[in-house]
Design an enzyme around this catalytic site. Sequence first.
Site, PDB file in Angstrom:
ATOM      1  CG  ASN A  10      -1.630   1.268   1.481  1.00  0.00           C
ATOM      2  OD1 ASN A  10      -1.773   2.080   0.568  1.00  0.00           O
ATOM      3  ND2 ASN A  10      -2.094   1.465   2.700  1.00  0.00           N
ATOM      4  CD1 TRP A  11       3.671   1.186  -2.614  1.00  0.00           C
ATOM      5  CD2 TRP A  11       3.554   2.105  -4.654  1.00  0.00           C
ATOM      6  NE1 TRP A  11       4.462   0.450  -3.457  1.00  0.00           N
ATOM      7  CE2 TRP A  11       4.407   0.986  -4.713  1.00  0.00           C
ATOM      8  CE3 TRP A  11       3.324   2.830  -5.817  1.00  0.00           C
ATOM      9  CZ2 TRP A  11       5.039   0.584  -5.884  1.00  0.00           C
ATOM     10  CZ3 TRP A  11       3.942   2.442  -6.993  1.00  0.00           C
ATOM     11  CH2 TRP A  11       4.792   1.325  -7.031  1.00  0.00           C
ATOM     12  CE  LYS A  12       0.312   3.375   4.748  1.00  0.00           C
ATOM     13  NZ  LYS A  12       0.418   3.483   6.181  1.00  0.00           N
ATOM     14  CG  HIS A  99      -5.506   1.898   5.331  1.00  0.00           C
ATOM     15  ND1 HIS A  99      -4.980   2.959   6.025  1.00  0.00           N
ATOM     16  CD2 HIS A  99      -4.510   0.967   5.250  1.00  0.00           C
ATOM     17  CE1 HIS A  99      -3.716   2.688   6.337  1.00  0.00           C
ATOM     18  NE2 HIS A  99      -3.414   1.486   5.877  1.00  0.00           N
ATOM     19  CD  GLU A 101      -2.406   5.659   6.711  1.00  0.00           C
ATOM     20  OE1 GLU A 101      -2.411   5.656   5.465  1.00  0.00           O
ATOM     21  OE2 GLU A 101      -1.529   5.086   7.390  1.00  0.00           O
ATOM     22  CD  GLU A 171      -3.084  -2.450   7.677  1.00  0.00           C
ATOM     23  OE1 GLU A 171      -1.946  -2.636   7.242  1.00  0.00           O
ATOM     24  OE2 GLU A 171      -3.773  -1.474   7.368  1.00  0.00           O
ATOM     25  N   GLY A 177       2.971   2.492  10.497  1.00  0.00           N
ATOM     26  CA  GLY A 177       3.874   3.609  10.231  1.00  0.00           C
ATOM     27  C   GLY A 177       4.658   4.048  11.449  1.00  0.00           C
ATOM     28  CB  SER A 217       5.874  -1.569  11.581  1.00  0.00           C
ATOM     29  OG  SER A 217       5.453  -0.241  11.826  1.00  0.00           O
ATOM     30  N   GLY A 238       3.105  -1.125   4.165  1.00  0.00           N
ATOM     31  CA  GLY A 238       3.132   0.278   3.777  1.00  0.00           C
ATOM     32  C   GLY A 238       4.550   0.699   3.416  1.00  0.00           C
ATOM     33  N   GLY A 239       5.236   1.328   4.363  1.00  0.00           N
ATOM     34  CA  GLY A 239       6.571   1.898   4.126  1.00  0.00           C
ATOM     35  C   GLY A 239       7.535   0.974   3.390  1.00  0.00           C
TER      36      GLY A 239
HETATM   37  P1  PGA Z   1       3.278   0.404   7.470  1.00  0.00           P
HETATM   38  O1  PGA Z   1       1.790   0.602   6.908  1.00  0.00           O
HETATM   39  O2  PGA Z   1       3.791  -0.901   6.925  1.00  0.00           O
HETATM   40  O3  PGA Z   1       4.055   1.587   6.949  1.00  0.00           O
HETATM   41  O4  PGA Z   1       3.174   0.381   8.950  1.00  0.00           O
HETATM   42  C1  PGA Z   1       0.896  -0.466   6.852  1.00  0.00           C
HETATM   43  C2  PGA Z   1      -0.426  -0.019   6.302  1.00  0.00           C
HETATM   44  O5  PGA Z   1      -0.873   1.100   6.576  1.00  0.00           O
HETATM   45  O6  PGA Z   1      -1.095  -0.777   5.565  1.00  0.00           O
END
Ligand code: PGA
Length: 255
Positions: A10-12, A99, A101, A171, A177, A217, A238-239
């Site tokens: 997930n590149w956000k 998600h 966010e 999650e 993050g 993470s 994500g990251g």
């Molecule tokens: P993260 O994000 O790996 O950067 O913690 C995960 C996500 O939001 O799906």
Amino acid sequence: MGRRPLIAGNWKMHMTPTETEAFCSAFASSVAGAQAGSNTEILLIPPFPSLDRARGALAGSDVKLGAQDVHPEPSGAFTGAVSGSMLSDVGCAYVLVGHSERRHVFGDDDAMVNRKLHAALGAGLLPILCVGEVLDDRKAGSTDDVISTQLDRGLADIGPEALEQITIAYEPVWAIGTGETATPEQAQETIAVIRSWVAEHFGDALASSVRILYGGSVKPANARELLAQPDIDGALVGGASLNAETFAQIVAAAD
Ligand code: PGA
């Protein structure tokens, strides 16, 4: 019953279309060789404007494309929004729904998440329903209740056939993050609770076939241990998915 592992990036709000194209071309060719014969499904989830370029660059590879959000209505006067049919048309197989966010930054509540889930299914997309508790919930010992409520409301009016199309992602909000990861035991424990919820509402067969991911993470250093847990069927990353090398290492950890 064998559940096919899924590793999703997930590149956000990262990567321009130009950067996306470069990443996808390189990634598709490197992963194609490394993954020959692998059972792991790989998914990239770039921002909306990058989807078409990603599709072009991933053509001919097995890497799937997904979107980060979908509007609940099929069309209309909703400035800034994107519908499910637009996402299918641009080549998305999957879409994230709920998600953290979207829930915590944009205010999507469980009712909105449920509407988006129905919209995604209606457009032929495979939804990835995200659930997770905040740190206060975990400290208060209410994680299981919070997750069950998110499932009750998020999956309202979803029948067994629809559930077969859905992947669930656990999650924990405190691990997204932050560099802080749930321990493999914590992740396994809560994902087992999710699988029991599915058993209770849909029966044992669907509980044993529904795919449940862990996110928060995930990185090469912890992926193998998380993915080795019996109920964890993949990762929502994500990251660490923004770097082709680390993402490929996580994909390799799923095998
Ligand atoms: P993260 O994000 O790996 O950067 O913690 C995960 C996500 O939001 O799906």
